[in-house]
Structures are given as C-alpha cells and as structure tokens.
Design a protein around this motif. Structure first.
Motif, PDB file in Angstrom:
ATOM      1  N   LEU A  21       0.834  -1.205   0.000  1.00  0.00           N
ATOM      2  CA  LEU A  21       0.000   0.000   0.000  1.00  0.00           C
ATOM      3  C   LEU A  21       0.867   1.252   0.000  1.00  0.00           C
ATOM      4  N   ARG A  22       1.849   1.293   0.872  1.00  0.00           N
ATOM      5  CA  ARG A  22       2.711   2.476   0.968  1.00  0.00           C
ATOM      6  C   ARG A  22       3.520   2.678  -0.311  1.00  0.00           C
ATOM      7  N   ASP A  23       3.937   1.578  -0.936  1.00  0.00           N
ATOM      8  CA  ASP A  23       4.683   1.678  -2.197  1.00  0.00           C
ATOM      9  C   ASP A  23       3.848   2.334  -3.297  1.00  0.00           C
ATOM     10  N   ARG A  24       2.530   2.247  -3.199  1.00  0.00           N
ATOM     11  CA  ARG A  24       1.632   2.859  -4.187  1.00  0.00           C
ATOM     12  C   ARG A  24       1.111   4.214  -3.715  1.00  0.00           C
ATOM     13  N   THR A  75      -7.817  -1.401  -7.171  1.00  0.00           N
ATOM     14  CA  THR A  75      -7.789  -1.705  -8.598  1.00  0.00           C
ATOM     15  C   THR A  75      -7.139  -0.570  -9.381  1.00  0.00           C
ATOM     16  N   GLU A  76      -7.477   0.661  -9.040  1.00  0.00           N
ATOM     17  CA  GLU A  76      -6.908   1.825  -9.737  1.00  0.00           C
ATOM     18  C   GLU A  76      -5.389   1.871  -9.649  1.00  0.00           C
ATOM     19  N   VAL A  77      -4.828   1.457  -8.502  1.00  0.00           N
ATOM     20  CA  VAL A  77      -3.378   1.534  -8.323  1.00  0.00           C
ATOM     21  C   VAL A  77      -2.675   0.219  -8.654  1.00  0.00           C
ATOM     22  N   GLY A  78      -3.419  -0.789  -9.126  1.00  0.00           N
ATOM     23  CA  GLY A  78      -2.822  -2.042  -9.570  1.00  0.00           C
ATOM     24  C   GLY A  78      -2.549  -3.075  -8.498  1.00  0.00           C
TER      25      GLY A  78
END
Length: 149
Positions: A21-24, A75-78
């Motif tokens: 999560l943080r990586d995105r 979904t938006e961030v993959g």
C-alpha cells in the motif's frame, strides 16, 4: 492467485499489505490491509459482497460502501484487478499478471498463468489483432466444468 499461499506469487515473495500500500502512495489503513490480505490469500476472485461477508465473519468492523470504495482504489493503483462477467464484478490480487477464464453461466473466475498461454496469446493476436490489456492479461469466456456437465 490460485494455488498460492499468502505472500507468494510465482514463487516470489510478495511484500506485506502495508508495504504494498505504501509503495503505491496509499495509507495502510486497517480496511485496506485486511482487504488486500484477503484477496491475496483466497483461491478465488471475490465480489464486493463476498469480501464484506468474509471480513464481517472475522469480526472486522467495516461498511459495505467502504469495501466497494477500497476495492476500486486498490484496482486503480494495480494492487487488485477486477474481472467482469455474468453477475457481480469480481476482484483478485494484483501482485502477478495472469489471464482469466470466466464461466458465462455462473461467473466463476479462474486464474491462468501467462507463460502457459504465451503461444496461444500470440496466435490470437495474429488472427484477430486483439492484444492483452495493460496488465498483460487476456480474458477467456466459456462454461466451467460444473455448468457444462
């Protein structure tokens, strides 16, 4: 993905939900971590209602609207992917690209490895011009074993 334990995709270790999560660029809220973990630990793609019910059974306090919004953000961030078919949209873990087989009757979704279908995907592209989407995946429709029998 189907047949993998939490934290594995194609033999590689997948970082924890918090790290992913943080990586995105997302806050690692409890709901986001729980939903991402759930998607990565199941052998099936789940509808928003199924995600909500699974979290509720574990005692997690979450609102259905929050589940839906979280699935859309993931979904938006993959970090997740959505598969349309008959019935509700179904969501799966986005840690490794893969193709999908969807039953036209019941909506069941099965993961198909990219490598195993590389020649078929190239042949489909040669015949039709159709290419895998941005994730590298293609969607195949048919009838599952339960529905075709």
């Amino acid at each position: 993905m189907i047949g993998r334990s939490p934290g594995e995709a194609g033999g590689a270790t997948v970082p924890s939900p918090s790290v992913r999560l943080r990586d995105r660029g997302l806050r690692a809220t409890s709901n986001r971590r729980q939903i991402l973990h759930l998607l990565g630990s199941r052998d099936a793609h789940l509808s928003a209602a199924e995600v909500y019910e699974a979290l509720r059974r574990t005692g997690e306090r979450v609102d259905p609207a929050t589940v839906y919004r979280t699935l859309e953000v993931l979904t938006e961030v993959g970090l997740a992917h959505a598969v349309d078919g008959p019935g509700p949209k179904r969501y799966g873990d986005g840690s490794a690209p893969h193709h999908h087989a969807v039953c036209r009757r019941c909506g069941a979704v099965k993961d198909l490895p990219l490598g195993g279908l590389a020649d078929a995907a190239r042949h489909i592209e040669e015949l039709t011009g159709l290419r895998p989407d941005a994730s590298g995946a293609m969607l195949f429709h048919g009838l599952c074993g339960a529905c075709s029998g």
